[in-house]
Design an enzyme around this catalytic site. Sequence first.
Site, PDB file in Angstrom:
ATOM      1  N   VAL A  84       0.828  -1.220   0.000  1.00 59.18           N
ATOM      2  CA  VAL A  84       0.000   0.000   0.000  1.00 59.18           C
ATOM      3  C   VAL A  84       0.860   1.266   0.000  1.00 59.18           C
ATOM      4  O   VAL A  84       0.337   2.379  -0.020  1.00 59.18           O
ATOM      5  CB  VAL A  84      -0.990   0.053   1.197  1.00 59.18           C
ATOM      6  CG1 VAL A  84      -1.779  -1.241   1.300  1.00 59.18           C
ATOM      7  CG2 VAL A  84      -0.279   0.319   2.520  1.00 59.18           C
ATOM      8  N   GLN A  85       2.191   1.109  -0.019  1.00 59.48           N
ATOM      9  CA  GLN A  85       3.056   2.271   0.171  1.00 59.48           C
ATOM     10  C   GLN A  85       3.070   3.243  -1.009  1.00 59.48           C
ATOM     11  O   GLN A  85       3.212   4.456  -0.816  1.00 59.48           O
ATOM     12  CB  GLN A  85       4.480   1.815   0.524  1.00 59.48           C
ATOM     13  CG  GLN A  85       4.540   1.154   1.904  1.00 59.48           C
ATOM     14  CD  GLN A  85       5.920   0.684   2.313  1.00 59.48           C
ATOM     15  OE1 GLN A  85       6.891   0.923   1.601  1.00 59.48           O
ATOM     16  NE2 GLN A  85       6.019   0.019   3.458  1.00 59.48           N
ATOM     17  N   HIS A 106      11.953  -1.497   4.902  1.00 63.10           N
ATOM     18  CA  HIS A 106      12.246  -2.510   3.884  1.00 63.10           C
ATOM     19  C   HIS A 106      12.350  -1.747   2.565  1.00 63.10           C
ATOM     20  O   HIS A 106      11.565  -0.830   2.315  1.00 63.10           O
ATOM     21  CB  HIS A 106      11.116  -3.548   3.863  1.00 63.10           C
ATOM     22  CG  HIS A 106      11.263  -4.629   2.838  1.00 63.10           C
ATOM     23  ND1 HIS A 106      12.481  -5.177   2.484  1.00 63.10           N
ATOM     24  CD2 HIS A 106      10.339  -5.280   2.084  1.00 63.10           C
ATOM     25  CE1 HIS A 106      12.292  -6.116   1.559  1.00 63.10           C
ATOM     26  NE2 HIS A 106      11.000  -6.186   1.302  1.00 63.10           N
ATOM     27  N   GLU A 193      13.507 -15.019   2.725  1.00 65.02           N
ATOM     28  CA  GLU A 193      12.167 -15.477   3.096  1.00 65.02           C
ATOM     29  C   GLU A 193      11.606 -16.483   2.087  1.00 65.02           C
ATOM     30  O   GLU A 193      10.861 -17.378   2.461  1.00 65.02           O
ATOM     31  CB  GLU A 193      11.204 -14.294   3.330  1.00 65.02           C
ATOM     32  CG  GLU A 193      10.883 -13.453   2.132  1.00 65.02           C
ATOM     33  CD  GLU A 193      10.344 -12.061   2.508  1.00 65.02           C
ATOM     34  OE1 GLU A 193      10.543 -11.620   3.643  1.00 65.02           O
ATOM     35  OE2 GLU A 193       9.739 -11.420   1.628  1.00 65.02           O
TER      36      GLU A 193
HETATM   37  P1  NAD Z   1       1.866  -4.791   9.702  1.00 63.03           P
HETATM   38  O1  NAD Z   1       1.059  -5.512   8.702  1.00 63.03           O
HETATM   39  O2  NAD Z   1       2.145  -5.441  11.022  1.00 63.03           O
HETATM   40  O3  NAD Z   1       1.165  -3.379  10.051  1.00 63.03           O
HETATM   41  C1  NAD Z   1       0.729  -2.525   9.055  1.00 63.03           C
HETATM   42  C2  NAD Z   1       0.114  -1.260   9.638  1.00 63.03           C
HETATM   43  O4  NAD Z   1      -0.238  -0.379   8.563  1.00 63.03           O
HETATM   44  C3  NAD Z   1      -1.185  -1.486  10.416  1.00 63.03           C
HETATM   45  O5  NAD Z   1      -1.249  -0.533  11.448  1.00 63.03           O
HETATM   46  C4  NAD Z   1      -2.261  -1.194   9.381  1.00 63.03           C
HETATM   47  O6  NAD Z   1      -3.475  -0.799   9.963  1.00 63.03           O
HETATM   48  C5  NAD Z   1      -1.615  -0.027   8.667  1.00 63.03           C
HETATM   49  N1  NAD Z   1      -2.106   0.227   7.307  1.00 63.03           N
HETATM   50  C6  NAD Z   1      -2.500  -0.679   6.381  1.00 63.03           C
HETATM   51  N2  NAD Z   1      -2.847  -0.061   5.250  1.00 63.03           N
HETATM   52  C7  NAD Z   1      -2.666   1.271   5.472  1.00 63.03           C
HETATM   53  C8  NAD Z   1      -2.856   2.437   4.684  1.00 63.03           C
HETATM   54  N3  NAD Z   1      -3.310   2.340   3.436  1.00 63.03           N
HETATM   55  N4  NAD Z   1      -2.568   3.649   5.238  1.00 63.03           N
HETATM   56  C9  NAD Z   1      -2.112   3.753   6.513  1.00 63.03           C
HETATM   57  N5  NAD Z   1      -1.907   2.677   7.297  1.00 63.03           N
HETATM   58  C10 NAD Z   1      -2.188   1.469   6.790  1.00 63.03           C
HETATM   59  O7  NAD Z   1       3.220  -4.354   8.979  1.00 63.03           O
HETATM   60  P2  NAD Z   1       4.737  -4.672   9.432  1.00 63.03           P
HETATM   61  O8  NAD Z   1       4.978  -6.140   9.398  1.00 63.03           O
HETATM   62  O9  NAD Z   1       5.066  -3.873  10.635  1.00 63.03           O
HETATM   63  O10 NAD Z   1       5.544  -4.065   8.176  1.00 63.03           O
HETATM   64  C11 NAD Z   1       5.774  -2.678   8.039  1.00 63.03           C
HETATM   65  C12 NAD Z   1       7.058  -2.479   7.256  1.00 63.03           C
HETATM   66  O11 NAD Z   1       8.144  -3.005   8.004  1.00 63.03           O
HETATM   67  C13 NAD Z   1       7.072  -3.192   5.914  1.00 63.03           C
HETATM   68  O12 NAD Z   1       7.793  -2.393   5.006  1.00 63.03           O
HETATM   69  C14 NAD Z   1       7.862  -4.468   6.221  1.00 63.03           C
HETATM   70  O13 NAD Z   1       8.494  -5.017   5.080  1.00 63.03           O
HETATM   71  C15 NAD Z   1       8.873  -3.935   7.208  1.00 63.03           C
HETATM   72  N6  NAD Z   1       9.501  -4.913   8.096  1.00 63.03           N
HETATM   73  C16 NAD Z   1       8.737  -5.798   8.799  1.00 63.03           C
HETATM   74  C17 NAD Z   1       9.336  -6.695   9.678  1.00 63.03           C
HETATM   75  C18 NAD Z   1       8.503  -7.657  10.495  1.00 63.03           C
HETATM   76  O14 NAD Z   1       9.077  -8.468  11.193  1.00 63.03           O
HETATM   77  N7  NAD Z   1       7.194  -7.592  10.509  1.00 63.03           N
HETATM   78  C19 NAD Z   1      10.741  -6.699   9.843  1.00 63.03           C
HETATM   79  C20 NAD Z   1      11.496  -5.739   9.151  1.00 63.03           C
HETATM   80  C21 NAD Z   1      10.866  -4.860   8.272  1.00 63.03           C
HETATM   81 MG    MG Z   2      11.496 -10.417   4.987  1.00 54.15          MG
END
Ligand code: NAD
Ligand code: MG
Length: 328
Positions: A84-85, A106, A193
Amino acid sequence: MKLYVEADARPEVLSGEIIAVLGYGSQGRAHALNLRDSGYEVVIGLRPGGATTAKAENDGFAVLPPAEAVKGAGLIAILTPDMVQAKLYADIEPNLKENATLLFAHGFNIHYNLVEPRKDLDVVLIAPKGPGDLVRRQYEAGRGVPCLVAVAQDATGNAHARALAYADGIGGTRGGVLDTTFGEETETDLFGEQTVLCGGLSELIVRGFGTLVEAGYQPEVAYFECMHEVKLIVDLLHEGGLAKMHEFVSETAKYGDLTQGARVVDDHTSERMKEVLKDIQDGTFAKNWVSEYEAGLPEYNRLMREDLESQIETVGKTLRGRMAWLQD
Ligand code: NAD
Ligand code: MG
């Protein structure tokens, strides 16, 4: 290899600035809480009515629609799902302060040019090498999860310092911060992954289970052997590499490992891994994932259903229900 620690961070490059955290999931919540405890003013940007709004409000944050939250912010952390970014960036761009820092956890959207940020912005990456709850728990314990840092666009000349100050704010410099590039982080993360962590390991488990069941062994016994016990081995590998794993398994297990493992995972596997890597490097995987997402996830949903309805899942659910400690 340069490893940045707390003494290398210059928090003053961010002091007095508002940090907007967009997304309040795994990473978003952990970063926001840690940054606030480190003394930063943090505002959360979420879609009105989104699932995590109540959570952020209960944690005491001001929650605004993303386009509002970024107004006046010196640093904007994009922590929503990757898919969605691009749309999110289009919504917030008109309201981004000149010379603000756009931060990702990421590199996907920048590396594959799905987001093309304005030229006056610093564009940086701080990728914690662990899930959000660990980022939070380690910070609370006075420690920190190691992070990767990268700069894609340095409009101010301070992009790297600002990224490092953010890493410091979430506790990352306590664990150590390593330089990388958006390309390296994105491609290695996807490769890991797909071939080892999620894709490779789960496929290995399911095929091991299936082989035993097909040969007439009880599914419950096959489940314990091929799924349940993975954790014991992974914990050993995680704590002390191959050496610690070898130290704690039996002599017979060691001999079996050394002589039989490479019969299963072999040169053919390496060849397939190279093919997967090539699709990541040339953008084929990213292109397919974006079009699958835009089509409403038909293939993704079909494969997910298949996974969740498979025999190992049914058997596992029953067995796990009897192991009370797994419920904690
Ligand atoms: P997540 O799915 O846990 O959370 C996503 C959040 O974004 C939620 O609060 C959701 O309500 C919100 N959201 C969804 N659509 C939206 C929109 N259109 N506008 C505003 N907010 C919205 O996500 P995550 O796993 O924390 O991942 C976030 C980023 O961190 C990603 O880029 C991911 O690749 C990266 N990342 C994740 C991890 C991990 O372990 N989960 C590790 C390193 C990096
Ligand atoms: Mg990964």
